[in-house]
Motif scaffolding. Structure first.
Motif, PDB file in Angstrom:
ATOM      1  N   PRO A 143      -8.460   4.744   3.401  1.00 44.94           N
ATOM      2  CA  PRO A 143      -8.352   4.012   2.145  1.00 44.94           C
ATOM      3  C   PRO A 143      -7.041   4.339   1.428  1.00 44.94           C
ATOM      4  CG  PRO A 143     -10.546   4.920   2.358  1.00 44.94           C
ATOM      5  CD  PRO A 143      -9.740   5.489   3.490  1.00 44.94           C
ATOM      6  N   LEU A 144      -6.362   3.298   1.027  1.00 45.17           N
ATOM      7  CA  LEU A 144      -5.028   3.468   0.459  1.00 45.17           C
ATOM      8  C   LEU A 144      -4.830   2.485  -0.677  1.00 45.17           C
ATOM      9  CD1 LEU A 144      -1.981   4.355   0.590  1.00 45.17           C
ATOM     10  CD2 LEU A 144      -1.687   2.583   2.325  1.00 45.17           C
ATOM     11  N   VAL A 145      -4.306   2.958  -1.801  1.00 47.61           N
ATOM     12  CA  VAL A 145      -3.842   1.998  -2.795  1.00 47.61           C
ATOM     13  C   VAL A 145      -2.412   2.321  -3.170  1.00 47.61           C
ATOM     14  CG1 VAL A 145      -5.925   2.803  -4.039  1.00 47.61           C
ATOM     15  CG2 VAL A 145      -4.048   1.803  -5.310  1.00 47.61           C
ATOM     16  N   VAL A 146      -1.609   1.278  -3.229  1.00 46.30           N
ATOM     17  CA  VAL A 146      -0.203   1.438  -3.532  1.00 46.30           C
ATOM     18  C   VAL A 146       0.056   1.006  -4.968  1.00 46.30           C
ATOM     19  CG1 VAL A 146       2.134   0.693  -2.972  1.00 46.30           C
ATOM     20  CG2 VAL A 146       0.474   1.040  -1.139  1.00 46.30           C
ATOM     21  N   ILE A 147       0.705   1.895  -5.727  1.00 44.75           N
ATOM     22  CA  ILE A 147       1.173   1.512  -7.055  1.00 44.75           C
ATOM     23  C   ILE A 147       2.625   1.086  -6.893  1.00 44.75           C
ATOM     24  CG2 ILE A 147       1.661   2.277  -9.396  1.00 44.75           C
ATOM     25  CD1 ILE A 147      -0.549   4.256  -9.223  1.00 44.75           C
ATOM     26  N   GLY A 148       2.898  -0.166  -7.183  1.00 52.28           N
ATOM     27  CA  GLY A 148       4.232  -0.698  -6.959  1.00 52.28           C
ATOM     28  C   GLY A 148       4.118  -1.980  -6.153  1.00 52.28           C
ATOM     29  N   THR A 149       5.251  -2.573  -5.912  1.00 49.22           N
ATOM     30  CA  THR A 149       5.220  -3.875  -5.258  1.00 49.22           C
ATOM     31  C   THR A 149       5.354  -3.738  -3.751  1.00 49.22           C
ATOM     32  OG1 THR A 149       6.156  -4.904  -7.208  1.00 49.22           O
ATOM     33  CG2 THR A 149       6.397  -6.094  -5.140  1.00 49.22           C
ATOM     34  N   VAL A 150       4.416  -4.338  -3.020  1.00 48.05           N
ATOM     35  CA  VAL A 150       4.513  -4.385  -1.562  1.00 48.05           C
ATOM     36  C   VAL A 150       4.383  -5.847  -1.130  1.00 48.05           C
ATOM     37  CG1 VAL A 150       3.688  -2.089  -1.022  1.00 48.05           C
ATOM     38  CG2 VAL A 150       2.047  -3.905  -1.417  1.00 48.05           C
ATOM     39  N   PRO A 151       4.900  -6.184   0.037  1.00 50.64           N
ATOM     40  CA  PRO A 151       4.790  -7.570   0.522  1.00 50.64           C
ATOM     41  C   PRO A 151       3.331  -8.024   0.488  1.00 50.64           C
ATOM     42  CG  PRO A 151       6.217  -6.292   1.968  1.00 50.64           C
ATOM     43  CD  PRO A 151       5.656  -5.330   0.979  1.00 50.64           C
ATOM     44  N   THR A 152       3.126  -9.267   0.153  1.00 50.53           N
ATOM     45  CA  THR A 152       1.766  -9.761  -0.064  1.00 50.53           C
ATOM     46  C   THR A 152       0.911  -9.712   1.199  1.00 50.53           C
ATOM     47  OG1 THR A 152       2.641 -11.976   0.275  1.00 50.53           O
ATOM     48  CG2 THR A 152       2.265 -11.265  -2.001  1.00 50.53           C
ATOM     49  N   ASP A 153       1.548  -9.684   2.364  1.00 57.27           N
ATOM     50  CA  ASP A 153       0.740  -9.711   3.581  1.00 57.27           C
ATOM     51  C   ASP A 153       0.367  -8.317   4.083  1.00 57.27           C
ATOM     52  OD1 ASP A 153       3.369  -9.202   4.151  1.00 57.27           O
ATOM     53  OD2 ASP A 153       3.197  -9.996   6.185  1.00 57.27           O
ATOM     54  N   VAL A 154       0.710  -7.292   3.309  1.00 58.75           N
ATOM     55  CA  VAL A 154       0.232  -5.960   3.669  1.00 58.75           C
ATOM     56  C   VAL A 154      -1.135  -5.779   3.008  1.00 58.75           C
ATOM     57  CG1 VAL A 154       0.638  -3.485   3.505  1.00 58.75           C
ATOM     58  CG2 VAL A 154       2.561  -5.042   3.795  1.00 58.75           C
ATOM     59  N   ALA A 155      -2.143  -5.582   3.833  1.00 57.19           N
ATOM     60  CA  ALA A 155      -3.507  -5.617   3.323  1.00 57.19           C
ATOM     61  C   ALA A 155      -3.948  -4.288   2.719  1.00 57.19           C
ATOM     62  CB  ALA A 155      -4.453  -6.030   4.453  1.00 57.19           C
ATOM     63  N   VAL A 156      -3.341  -3.930   1.586  1.00 62.02           N
ATOM     64  CA  VAL A 156      -3.800  -2.733   0.875  1.00 62.02           C
ATOM     65  C   VAL A 156      -4.049  -3.095  -0.577  1.00 62.02           C
ATOM     66  CG1 VAL A 156      -2.575  -1.089   2.333  1.00 62.02           C
ATOM     67  CG2 VAL A 156      -1.456  -2.019   0.305  1.00 62.02           C
ATOM     68  N   ASP A 157      -4.916  -2.314  -1.223  1.00 59.30           N
ATOM     69  CA  ASP A 157      -5.095  -2.479  -2.654  1.00 59.30           C
ATOM     70  C   ASP A 157      -3.771  -2.145  -3.328  1.00 59.30           C
ATOM     71  OD1 ASP A 157      -7.867  -3.216  -2.841  1.00 59.30           O
ATOM     72  OD2 ASP A 157      -8.337  -1.185  -2.181  1.00 59.30           O
ATOM     73  N   ASN A 158      -3.469  -2.871  -4.362  1.00 61.08           N
ATOM     74  CA  ASN A 158      -2.129  -2.801  -4.908  1.00 61.08           C
ATOM     75  C   ASN A 158      -2.184  -2.988  -6.422  1.00 61.08           C
ATOM     76  OD1 ASN A 158       0.735  -5.005  -4.734  1.00 61.08           O
ATOM     77  ND2 ASN A 158       0.683  -2.804  -5.014  1.00 61.08           N
ATOM     78  N   VAL A 159      -1.568  -2.030  -7.151  1.00 60.44           N
ATOM     79  CA  VAL A 159      -1.468  -2.264  -8.587  1.00 60.44           C
ATOM     80  C   VAL A 159      -0.007  -2.232  -9.002  1.00 60.44           C
ATOM     81  CG1 VAL A 159      -3.109  -0.308  -8.627  1.00 60.44           C
ATOM     82  CG2 VAL A 159      -1.687  -0.747 -10.606  1.00 60.44           C
ATOM     83  N   ARG A 160       0.347  -3.197  -9.813  1.00 53.39           N
ATOM     84  CA  ARG A 160       1.745  -3.386 -10.150  1.00 53.39           C
ATOM     85  C   ARG A 160       1.970  -3.359 -11.648  1.00 53.39           C
ATOM     86  NH1 ARG A 160       3.817  -8.110  -6.253  1.00 53.39           N
ATOM     87  NH2 ARG A 160       2.606  -7.433  -4.437  1.00 53.39           N
ATOM     88  N   ALA A 161       3.169  -2.959 -11.987  1.00 57.16           N
ATOM     89  CA  ALA A 161       3.627  -3.156 -13.353  1.00 57.16           C
ATOM     90  C   ALA A 161       4.207  -4.558 -13.422  1.00 57.16           C
ATOM     91  CB  ALA A 161       4.696  -2.140 -13.696  1.00 57.16           C
TER      92      ALA A 161
END
Lengths: 330, 330
Positions: free
Chosen positions: B133-151
């Motif tokens: 399980p991984l969540v990235v804070i910041g912008t990643v390409p939309t096709d990377v299937a991880v949870d993502n929170v952005r400013a």
DNA sequence: CTGAAAGCGCTTACAG
DNA sequence: CTGAAAGCGCTTACAG
């Protein structure tokens, strides 16, 4: 994994740990590792070798720049020795600290650097029983057999007061943090003694105690102080308390340093940012962290060496907030 | 332990885990636990149940107040759910980030919150392969299937520029951080577009790029800027860059905000401490941390839910550094 | 409710 | 150099 490589699990383990193996076996294992993206299970390994390769750092408040500084130093040191660092924030709650000390007995870290704000009898009793490598940053009773690194608060207060004395200040106030904490109590004592030694005004109205080492509590304390008197100078129990005092002084149109000089403690990054810049006594947070990490790493290899006590010396950084006679700003 | 209690290891395990047991057995086990100060071995447990009860947070620089803020939020959230938090500082080195992603495959944490400064092709490729399980804070390409929170950097820049525009500023400079970073690049783009939309002076001489998001690099960049022109206002890529600019302005006897208004980004604690106090756009660091932690905790229970993307909205805090016409200080 | 036993995934003497 | 086997300390079906 072993099947894919066509070797025994023992051989896989040996190759991965760099133990002697034939090139043929290495080759097979590495190929299989790449194919599977194989990673040995950390728990199984730790269970067997009885080491986690993790170290813990427990601190009251991760947001305090002083602890951030320590954490950086500890991280650098432990990482360089192949350990991961686990940072735990106890929020100053005694119970959380005790719970942490207990839970580490479960072995999930190989050692701990503890920097408590409050040292009460329960904590001291618990520290005596700890069975893993432990170093305490802060003051603990001398008969507790743990490695210990301390700041020299008394020396720091002395540097600050001597400096202000040289600037001609005689009525020096002290906006301290809570005096039931280790640093608060040490600084209070040092202030009293040094003030007396220097022949400063001993007026009790010159001392206030903030509810916490924060800007918000500092403002309240500074207002209490300035409502009853206007000193020549103010020493803050830390930079935040000093900065809060500066703000209140500015609001009351008192000039810094000409009307009132201000000195902080800890010499954080903030000290260079305020206007006027803040004179501050550094208590060696980075150095304390570095030394603590080294003591811990050393103890991992030498479980039976005598507990050591190291004191880190303070350093005064004179800036604009205390240079009477100079311009407060350019 | 089991011998001392006179019961089987299975019973010890049951009592300690609160499973059904007779009072007699509970009594025996608890007595033995107290006597021995017994603590179950964390690795053996983790090996069996395949969970570590640890979560990791990886960040470029633990000293940056923005990350401290995030860390606090994540700590609070994860602790409340019974997880320990492991904080890892990669120092912005890509290789260290990749190594960390790899080593977590060993299972020593049950999930990761990653907040990378630089997102390059290698990192993106690696993110696709992560099995935990991984969540990235910041912008990643939309096709990377991880949870993502952005400013919402773009929205933040817009708030800042609209505010300055309302104050009558038309020649607004931008002291940005490195533009090969995720925030640096996003802010540059947003600045260009919004400046155009508002009909601001598009002069290329109004943009400078600092070597890092730090005070020291900010000073250099601000000096470069002010050597060639004097704008109406300066937007800093973060608070540190804005504060550095304020210092350089003060040294050149330019009044803030009357000669030059200044606005920062991140709205850190520093913004309230400078003089004049710094107007700043908060990008919701605390909220991003909180949301990230929640997404991660949620994913631990729902491995198969769709990856989510959450954007946290910015907020402008207007202070003295940008209120033209007002007194800069009281 | 309780115990004996299997098994989690490694490492490491021990033979060969 | 290599493999088979024991064992690290737990948890958890499985019997009873």
């Amino acid at each position: 994994m072993a099947e894919l490589a066509g070797v025994s699990v023992a051989s896989v383990s040996r190759v991965l740990n760099g133990l002697p193996a034939s090139d043929a076996v290495k080759e097979k294992v590495n190929r299989a590792v790449d194919e599977l993206g194989y990673r040995p299970n950390a728990f199984a390994r730790s269970l067997k070798v009885r080491r986690s390769q993790q170290l813990a750092f427990a601190v009251a408040d991760v947001g305090n720049p002083v602890y951030v500084e320590m954490m950086r130093a500890i991280e650098d040191e432990t990482r360089a020795h192949g350990y991961r660092l686990l940072v735990s924030s106890t929020g100053g709650r005694s119970d959380d600290t005790l719970a942490l000390l207990d839970s580490l007995e479960g072995g999930y870290a190989d050692g701990l650097v503890l920097s408590p704000v409050r040292v009460d009898a329960r904590l001291v009793a618990r520290l005596r029983q700890v069975t893993y490598p432990l170093v305490v940053i802060g003051t603990v009773p001398t008969d507790v057999a743990v490695d210990n690194v301390r700041a020299n608060s008394a020396g720091g207060v002395r540097l600050a007061l001597e400096h202000l004395h040289e600037q001609g200040c005689r009525r020096i106030a002290f906006v301290n943090g809570p005096e039931d904490t280790v640093p608060g109590e040490a600084r209070r004592q040092a202030f009293e003694r040094t003030a007396q030694a220097l022949g400063l005004d001993p007026g009790a109205d010159l001392r206030v105690e903030a509810g916490d080492f924060t800007l918000a509590e500092g403002r309240k304390a500074a207002e209490t102080l300035l409502d009853r008197t206007t000193p020549d100078a103010v020493l803050g129990g830390n930079d935040l308390l000093a900065i809060a005092t500066m703000q209140v002084l500015a609001e009351r149109d008192l000039r810094i340093p000409d009307d009132v000089a201000v000195v902080g403690m800890d010499d954080t990054e903030l000290a260079g940012v305020t206007s006027p810049s803040l004179t501050s006594v550094g208590l060696g947070a980075h150095e304390r962290g570095r030394v603590a990490a080294r003591l811990l790493l050393d103890r991992l290899d030498h479980a039976d060496r005598e507990p050591q006590r190291v004191t880190v010396q303070p350093q005064l950084s004179v800036r604009d907030s205390s240079r009477k006679g100079d311009a407060a700003r350019r």
